[in-house]
Design a protein around this motif. Structure first.
Motif, PDB file in Angstrom:
ATOM      1  N   ASN A 186       0.803  -1.389   0.001  1.00  0.00           N
ATOM      2  CA  ASN A 186      -0.179   0.192  -0.036  1.00  0.00           C
ATOM      3  C   ASN A 186       0.810   1.380  -0.102  1.00  0.00           C
ATOM      4  O   ASN A 186       0.313   2.544  -0.230  1.00  0.00           O
ATOM      5  CB  ASN A 186      -0.965  -0.118   1.028  1.00  0.00           C
ATOM      6  N   ALA A 246      -1.788   2.628  -2.414  1.00  0.00           N
ATOM      7  CA  ALA A 246      -2.335   3.804  -2.237  1.00  0.00           C
ATOM      8  C   ALA A 246      -1.939   4.913  -2.815  1.00  0.00           C
ATOM      9  O   ALA A 246      -2.832   6.037  -2.925  1.00  0.00           O
ATOM     10  CB  ALA A 246      -2.271   3.774  -0.561  1.00  0.00           C
ATOM     11  N   SER A 247      -0.876   5.021  -3.032  1.00  0.00           N
ATOM     12  CA  SER A 247      -0.179   6.389  -3.649  1.00  0.00           C
ATOM     13  C   SER A 247      -0.484   6.507  -5.235  1.00  0.00           C
ATOM     14  O   SER A 247      -0.945   7.505  -5.647  1.00  0.00           O
ATOM     15  CB  SER A 247       1.363   6.203  -3.530  1.00  0.00           C
ATOM     16  N   LEU A 292      -4.316   7.560  -4.703  1.00  0.00           N
ATOM     17  CA  LEU A 292      -4.432   8.979  -4.066  1.00  0.00           C
ATOM     18  C   LEU A 292      -3.796  10.037  -4.596  1.00  0.00           C
ATOM     19  O   LEU A 292      -4.201  11.084  -4.683  1.00  0.00           O
ATOM     20  CB  LEU A 292      -4.232   9.076  -2.458  1.00  0.00           C
ATOM     21  N   GLN A 350      -4.448  -1.049   6.248  1.00  0.00           N
ATOM     22  CA  GLN A 350      -4.810   0.118   6.617  1.00  0.00           C
ATOM     23  C   GLN A 350      -3.808   1.143   7.141  1.00  0.00           C
ATOM     24  O   GLN A 350      -3.653   2.235   7.021  1.00  0.00           O
ATOM     25  CB  GLN A 350      -6.034  -0.022   7.694  1.00  0.00           C
ATOM     26  N   VAL A 362      -1.918   2.653   4.339  1.00  0.00           N
ATOM     27  CA  VAL A 362      -2.770   3.776   3.712  1.00  0.00           C
ATOM     28  C   VAL A 362      -2.380   4.888   4.833  1.00  0.00           C
ATOM     29  O   VAL A 362      -2.545   6.099   4.035  1.00  0.00           O
ATOM     30  CB  VAL A 362      -4.248   3.431   3.722  1.00  0.00           C
ATOM     31  N   THR A 368      -1.208   8.678   3.495  1.00  0.00           N
ATOM     32  CA  THR A 368      -2.218   9.818   3.600  1.00  0.00           C
ATOM     33  C   THR A 368      -1.725  10.981   4.658  1.00  0.00           C
ATOM     34  O   THR A 368      -1.935  12.091   4.340  1.00  0.00           O
ATOM     35  CB  THR A 368      -3.531   9.256   3.830  1.00  0.00           C
ATOM     36  N   GLN A 398     -10.931   7.585  -3.683  1.00  0.00           N
ATOM     37  CA  GLN A 398      -9.517   8.035  -3.228  1.00  0.00           C
ATOM     38  C   GLN A 398      -8.783   9.100  -4.148  1.00  0.00           C
ATOM     39  O   GLN A 398      -8.283   9.894  -3.772  1.00  0.00           O
ATOM     40  CB  GLN A 398      -8.687   6.813  -3.483  1.00  0.00           C
ATOM     41  N   THR A 426      -8.958  10.940   5.921  1.00  0.00           N
ATOM     42  CA  THR A 426      -8.610   9.583   6.043  1.00  0.00           C
ATOM     43  C   THR A 426      -8.741   8.983   7.341  1.00  0.00           C
ATOM     44  O   THR A 426      -9.049   7.616   7.475  1.00  0.00           O
ATOM     45  CB  THR A 426      -7.183   9.415   5.256  1.00  0.00           C
ATOM     46  N   LEU A 455     -10.624   5.460   8.178  1.00  0.00           N
ATOM     47  CA  LEU A 455      -9.914   4.231   8.350  1.00  0.00           C
ATOM     48  C   LEU A 455      -9.851   3.690   9.778  1.00  0.00           C
ATOM     49  O   LEU A 455      -9.877   2.543  10.075  1.00  0.00           O
ATOM     50  CB  LEU A 455      -8.165   4.324   7.894  1.00  0.00           C
TER      51      LEU A 455
END
Length: 480
Positions: free
Chosen positions: A47, A51-52, A55, A182, A185, A189, A274, A295, A299
């Motif tokens: 992630n 996630a990057s 996002l 998570q 993430v 974030t 996202q 976030t 989360l």
């Protein structure tokens, strides 16, 4: 420390719950808390990149590099479609891998460094180049990263089905995977933007930030390699299955297709949300620095629900929990429509989304190991890598379509990343990305899961798996 103890406890409870009709073999392997955490931190590492991509990448390309949003959307769609083919190829290669480390672990050992390097390259677009050359660099670097991503994500996901065949233990592994995902993430974030500002707020600052995150991801993948053991071995599993036969078995696996399409639509919805969050915070809530706080509001409820998932799944069934979670998740996207600029309402909606996301996160990756057992029960062909690649394939297709839609919808609304103030049509495009699009897609997900009734048949399926394995062992003994 308390969170670990709590999750360990519920995992143990889930693993010990009795089945209505016990299968002839428990399929249980001795797992410890080290196995659960050691497996789960792999998704923390994944992630840092994944996630990057959802996002920040489109935002980085439009607002930092200055490339048109519509062009980025098209590049992303093409790249992710190509990557879907790579997923299936890697899955098939994992099935054919045999080494002293097993099938999946060697991929993690040798793939973690290239994965980290290509992540860094994503943020080193030469600023002095023309837009045409920038797009070319983005296309090449992005596709190289996607190949490296598949070479890590497919073996990592497949490892779940090779560590144990016990369903409750697999759900425990998935629980820790999602819980620690998570964490990844949250780190991305809440640390990325402050780190970028700390290093000067320039494009180079982005490259330095991701160099640091990528080095940490390498260390985490090495921990996964060191702590995991591929325990699941039977004589029939070791047979080389021709690719044509393996695909033929896949076509007979109805639950795989249901899980696959659910995953695609779910990922499109999540990617829209996202990808649009930075834009929503910047232009609707007038504070792009609030992304980390938003976030957290999303989360923390997800992470609070995750340890409860094994008990909820044991009592109500995984599919039922997925259905309820998806409905709650969808409602969380509809709420802000009442007053889109109200920060307090948006935070409440974030909390609601997090509560709905909890059971989804706890269950979605364990759908595919279930389809592996069903496929073996129905066809006698065990193709973990190919079937599990469905999760990554669905995620890649969904993420590609979602990312492309972010760019296309912004372009259609006339968004200009270099403008200080956006037009009403651009703001409306942000609403479509952040609110209505995810809500509609999640409604379709609910319909799909109404047909996924594998929970009701799982004892029957595992009894059939035990019978096939016993027959394979007898054949192997007779052959020798």
């Amino acid at each position: 420390m308390n969170a670990m103890a709590s999750s360990s406890s519920v995992t143990s409870q889930s693993a010990s719950r009795p089945a209505a009709k016990p299968a002839p073999h428990s399929f249980r392997q001795p797992l410890t808390i080290k196995d659960y955490i050691g497996y789960g931190i792999g998704d923390t590492a994944i992630n840092f990149t994944f996630a990057s991509l959802n996002l920040y990448v489109v935002y980085f390309y439009t607002d930092v590099i200055g490339v048109a949003a519509g062009i980025i959307g098209t590049v992303m769609l093409f790249s992710r479609s190509f990557d879907g083919v790579i997923d299936m190829v890697v899955g098939s290669l994992v099935d054919k891998t045999h080494s002293k480390w097993g099938k999946a672990r060697p991929w993690l050992l040798f793939g973690c460094v290239p994965f980290a390097l290509f992540t860094i390259l994503l943020f080193t677009v030469p600023a002095s180049w023309s837009e045409t050359w920038k797009v070319g660099y983005i296309f090449v670097s992005y596709n190289l990263l996607m190949i490296a991503f598949s070479s890590m994500a497919i073996p990592y996901g497949t490892l779940n089905s090779m560590v144990t065949q016990d369903r409750a233990q697999r759900e425990g592994l998935n629980l820790w995977r999602m819980l620690l995902a998570q964490v990844g993430v949250l780190i991305v974030t809440n640390c990325t933007y402050p780190m970028v500002q700390l290093f000067g707020g320039t494009q180079m600052a982005w490259a330095i930030t991701y160099a640091i995150l990528s080095c940490i991801s390498v260390l985490l993948f090495l921990v996964v390699f060191k702590t995991q053991k591929e325990r699941v071995h039977t004589s029939e599993m070791e047979e080389q299955v021709p690719l044509k036969e393996s695909f033929g078995a896949l076509l007979q696996n109805k639950y795989w297709f249901l899980a696959f399409f659910y995953f695609i639509l779910l990922t499109i919805a999540q990617t829209l949300y996202q990808g649009g969050l930075v834009y929503y915070a910047k232009y609707v809530l007038s504070n792009e620095g609030i992304v980390g706080v938003l976030t957290f509001a999303y989360l923390i409820p997800t992470m609070a629900v995750l340890p409860l998932c094994p008990k909820l799944f044991g009592r109500f069934g995984k599919t039922a929990c997925l259905l309820v979670g998806t409905v709650v998740y969808a409602i969380g996207f509809i709420m802000p429509v009442l007053n889109p600029t109200n920060l307090e309402l948006f935070v409440v909606a974030q909390v609601l989304r997090g509560l709905g996301q909890g059971p989804i996160t706890g269950a979605v990756w364990s759908l595919f190991p279930d389809t592996i057992e069903y496929g073996y029960y129905k066809t006698g062909v065990r193709n973990e890598g190919l079937l599990y690649s469905g999760g990554s394939l669905g995620q890649k297709i969904g993420s590609g379509l979602g990312t492309a839609l972010v760019g296309w919808i912004l372009a259609f609304g006339g968004y200009n990343g270099l403008a200080a103030v956006q037009t009403p049509s651009a703001i409306n495009a942000i609403y479509q990305i952040s609110l209505w699009g995810p809500a509609i897609l999640l409604a379709v997900c609910v319909v799909i899961m109404c047909f996924y009734d594998i929970d009701k048949r799982y004892d029957e399926i595992m009894a059939g798996v035990a019978k096939r394995q016993a027959e394979a062992e007898r054949r192997n003994a007779n052959a020798h």
